[in-house]
Design an enzyme around this catalytic site. Structure first.
Site: not given
Ligand SMILES: [Zn+2]
Length: 877
Positions: A145, A279, A281-283, A315-316, A319, A338
């Site tokens: 991203e 921080g 990443m939401e893969n 958070h992740e 997502h 986000e």
């Molecule tokens: Zn995020």
């Protein structure tokens, strides 16, 4: 005023950043073979595409790839060779031209290519670490991203080209490999390498693809209602994985319930990566993290450190639904992706640990958003994004914190349950699809029948936020709530008067919850301020009125003097912590806006001597830190005495030794007070105690001594740094290098930026461009050094003099974050030097944020010019 329609509802066919829609991919079969010694990779990709109209050329994205061959094959097996393969590095496009036209229908495109495992922390890149035996190890990992999947394989690298990914990796036999989906087979090849094949993913965007290869270990899977959850980590760190498993399992269940849809993938791996630009990443199914945000021993960290781990995992995982299952059409939608994940992170953390009082702590995040949104150079939350570089500027406090705050405001105004029903409706109706921001408002509107789109457009498409004014008129029978745009006073005489009068005209639809107390009975009411002001009839005489109940509104409040006095008098008995927080926070903002003097602010703080809440004290301490930068010499000494006198009663109530019934927030408050007394209060006893504690920890390493409270320990590190000498610096340096956990490593590293002697800061600055400090951390270390009260100007000069080196060395996204350090400078000469430098130098990937940093600096200078003399006089009179 807000736009009527979303700015990028249609695709501009001529945009150099949007691929033609005439060839559409539906599936990629990707085979990659990384070389972890030569830092290269080789690959092939079979992409199933639908050719919409007959074409001789196929255009997709690629950069830094050598594509050696390509052909297309139709469903009957007819093969057409590419006669020309051309890669344009400028537009990041690969154009394949074929010997004869590809007829409409389904085709398979085959490409063969090689690439590099770069060290820029984007695309398919390398991360390194030294294992317990002292051996240097390499990991090949990904960060795609926004638009870096194209560095790993030729693809249609825009979020609305969703496709299924079947990924295969050929790796050395002794290495671990993970990707988005579960491993389906691992078989040895003739050359000894293992071929690891992963299951098909759901249909998803290219920016969510991930694969990681290296000397990694994996925990046993935890079964979360059918979804296996694991932690993947560099060898030797398995003892730090238990907490992430616990939080991850909780959040997966929480979100499946909240969204009313099961987790959309087949497994979840949380992967700790030593070098990581963001921080986390939401893969999908393969979430990558900085080590300190996932590997943790809960007994050895402070409450904020543990809360941050909890927040980021939540958070992740949020997502996985909001972002991965339902995805923005184009990068203008980044903010919603986000903002919503940030909102959900609070909700999940609050459910996981109610005693952390997560929404009170969110006050500090909201303050950070206000601090940028009080500037003329702020921006609307959503703006038109033409190039992906424009979108890089969206990853900021206005997207995450302001975005989450306005979502929270809407949720509380509508009610949590109706709001959630709207979200469920949205997720169900757009699953596997792409959306515009307005689709969310429409979904919530259809469920709640409230004017959600109109309300939210006023917050999304214009920058800034309102100051709500509160007054009782008609002999106290009518409550008048007005609005105007709030702004700091930073204009030193160069502002554009037309622009500022335009700002004065701005209005919002302000969802307001206010409370009132009459005969000691507190009642609440919801109103929408949709014009200059509204009037509300009061049924009976009130003792006080509070215009932002539970601090859920993204606005500040200015009360008529008598209403304000009544509130402050009742603050400790009648108001919740976040409401008291709001009183302090709004008052300090009023100082920066030239609506209140620093002297009046300091006097107001005397009313908070009995305060017991962590967040309120954090806000008070933050403001005291700003005042500490405003004065020097005798006035500063007087301020230190004043600060110590204000803080000491709160500290004595808590005691230095943790009590068994202390809450996590009490323990952290003790740390905050130790830090503030030792640094801002210049309390020698505290400094001595901090030094003794660190000496004890050093002596007792791994020993039998009494356990040390992590909050007091972390605070003591900062206290010793700010009052320490070269021997302390050496000791911290050694502790950083030998740290047992990622959090301990960062505490000692960042504290090095707090030493006050120029020769020690010079050593720190040199470290920032050495291999000793990872490029993922060095920019933030420089930001902190610029925040050093005594050496900030020196750190700035280093950044200025090494500008090209830093830009070459650090991840692109971190440059403007490094420059956030200039927001704490305040001396006019230094400010002039900063302005002059940025007349000549640019940060294209963060131009908006840089403009905000520069204006924020101007606000500091203006405050200094305005209040320094008066405050000094007041303190020394
Ligand atoms: Zn995020």
């Amino acid at each position: 005023m807000p736009d009527e329609t979303s700015p990028t509802a249609t695709i501009d066919a001529d945009s150099p950043y949007r691929l033609p829609r005439t060839v559409v991919p539906s599936r990629y079969d990707l085979m990659l073979e990384p070389d972890l010694v030569a830092f290269t990779f080789a690959g092939t990709c079979d992409t199933v595409v639908e050719v919409v109209e007959a074409t001789l050329t196929v255009v997709c994205n690629a950069i830094e790839l050598e594509v050696s061959s390509a052909f297309a094959e139709d469903e009957a097996g007819t093969r057409v060779e590419a006669t020309s393969i051309s890669l344009d590095e400028e537009s990041e496009r690969l154009t394949l031209t074929f010997g004869s036209a590809l007829a409409p229908g389904t085709w398979m495109l085959h490409t063969t290519f090689t690439g590099i495992l770069n060290d820029k922390l984007h695309g398919f890149y390398r991360s390194t670490f030294t294992d317990d035996a002292g051996v240097d190890q390499v990991i090949a990992t990904t960060q795609f991203e926004a638009t870096d999947a194209r560095r790993a394989f030729p693809c249609w690298d825009e979020p609305d080209f969703k496709a299924v990914f079947g990924i295969t990796l050929a790796v050395p036999a002794d290495l671990t490999a993970v990707s988005n989906a579960a491993e389906v087979s691992r078989s040895p090849r003739d050359d000894g390498k293992h071929v690891v094949r992963f299951a098909d993913t759901m249909s998803m965007s290219t920016y969510l693809v991930a694969f990681v290869v290296g000397p990694l270990e994996i925990t046993e899977a935890v079964d979360v209602d059918g979804t296996p959850l694991r932690i993947v980590y560099p060898v030797g760190k398995g003892h730090l994985t238990g907490y992430a498993l616990e939080v991850g399992a909780f959040c997966l269940r929480f979100f499946a319930d909240y969204f009313g849809v099961p987790y959309p993938g087949d497994k979840v791996d949380l992967v700790a990566v030593p070098d990581f630009a963001f921080g986390a990443m939401e893969n999908l199914g393969c979430i990558t993290f900085r080590e300190a945000l996932v590997l943790v021993d809960p007994d050895e960290v402070t409450q904020p450190e543990l809360q941050r781990v909890t927040d980021v995992i939540a958070h992740e995982l949020a997502h996985m639904w909001f972002g991965d299952l339902v995805t923005m059409k184009w990068w203008n939608g980044i903010w919603l992706n986000e903002a919503f994940a940030t909102f959900m992170e609070m909700l999940a953390t609050d459910a996981f640990k109610p005693e952390w009082d997560r929404w009170s702590d969110f006050g500090l995040s909201r303050t950070a958003a206000f601090d940028t949104d009080s500037l003329e150079s702020t921006r609307p939350i959503e703006f038109e994004v033409v190039s992906p570089t424009d979108a890089e500027g969206m990853f900021d406090v206005l997207t995450y914190e302001k975005g989450a705050a306005v979502v929270r405001m809407l949720e509380q105004y509508l009610g949590a349950n109706p709001f959630r029903e709207g979200i469920r409706h949205y997720i169900k109706s757009h699953a596997y699809g792409n959306t515009e921001t307005t689709d969310l408002w429409d979904a919530i509107e259809s469920v709640t029948e409230e004017p959600v789109r109109a309300i939210m457009d006023s917050w999304i498409f214009q920058g800034g936020y309102p100051l709500v004014t509160v007054d009782l008129v008609n002999d106290g029978n009518v409550l008048r709530l007005g609005q105007e745009r709030f702004g700091y006073a930073g204009d030193l005489g160069e502002g554009d008067p037309d622009a500022s009068s335009e700002l004065d005209q701005q209005r919002w639809q302000v969802p307001t919850i206010f409370s009132q107390s009459a005969d000691d009975i507190v009642t609440f009411e919801k109103v929408l301020i949709d014009g200059d002001s509204i009037e509300v009839d009061m049924i009976e005489a009130v003792d006080w009125v509070l215009a932002n109940t539970e601090g859920t509104g993204f606005y500040r409040v200015a009360y008529a003097p008598d209403l304000r006095a009544a509130l402050v008098a009742k603050a400790q008995t009648d108001l919740s912590p976040i409401e008291r927080y709001g009183l302090v926070d709004d008052a300090w903002a009023a100082v920066l806006a030239d609506r209140m003097t620093a002297v009046d602010f300091l006097t107001m703080l005397d009313g908070f001597a009995d305060e017991t809440d962590l967040s309120v004290w954090q806000r008070i301490v933050g403001a005291l830190g700003s005042l500490d930068r405003l004065v020097d010499a005798a006035a500063r000494t007087a301020l230190q005495h004043h600060t110590a006198a204000l803080l000491r009663p709160a500290f004595e109530r808590l005691g230095i030794e943790p009590a068994t019934d202390d809450s996590d927030r009490d323990r952290e408050l003790r740390g905050v007070l130790v830090g503030a007394l030792g640094i801002l209060g210049d309390d020698h006893a505290i400094q001595e105690g901090a030094r003794n504690l660190l000496a004890f920890v050093e002596r007792d390493a791994g020993g039998e001594g009494a356990p040390v409270d992590p909050s007091v320990l972390a605070a003591s590190i900062n206290v010793v740094a700010s009052s320490g000498d070269a021997a302390d610096f050496d000791a911290f340096h050694a502790s950083f290098a030998a740290a047992a956990t990622p959090q301990e490593e960062l505490r000692y590293l960042y504290a090095l930026a707090d030493f006050r002697q120029s020769e020690l800061i010079d050593r720190l600055l040199a470290m920032c461009v050495s291999d000793e400090v990872r490029t993922q951390n060095a920019p933030y270390l420089l930001a902190r050094a610029m925040g050093n009260r005594d050496q900030g100007a020196r750190a700035w000069a280093f950044v200025r003099d090494n500008w090209d080196t830093l830009n070459e060395r650090f991840p692109s996204n971190s440059i403007v974050r490094m420059l956030s350090g200039i927001r704490t400078l305040s001396e006019p000469e230094v400010a002039q030097d900063v302005y002059a430098f940025f007349e000549e130098h640019e940060v294209p990937q963060g131009d908006k944020q840089l403009a905000q940093h520069l204006e924020r600096l101007e606000v500091n200078v203006a405050l200094r010019v305005r209040d320094r003399e008066v405050l000094s006089h007041h303190l020394t009179r």
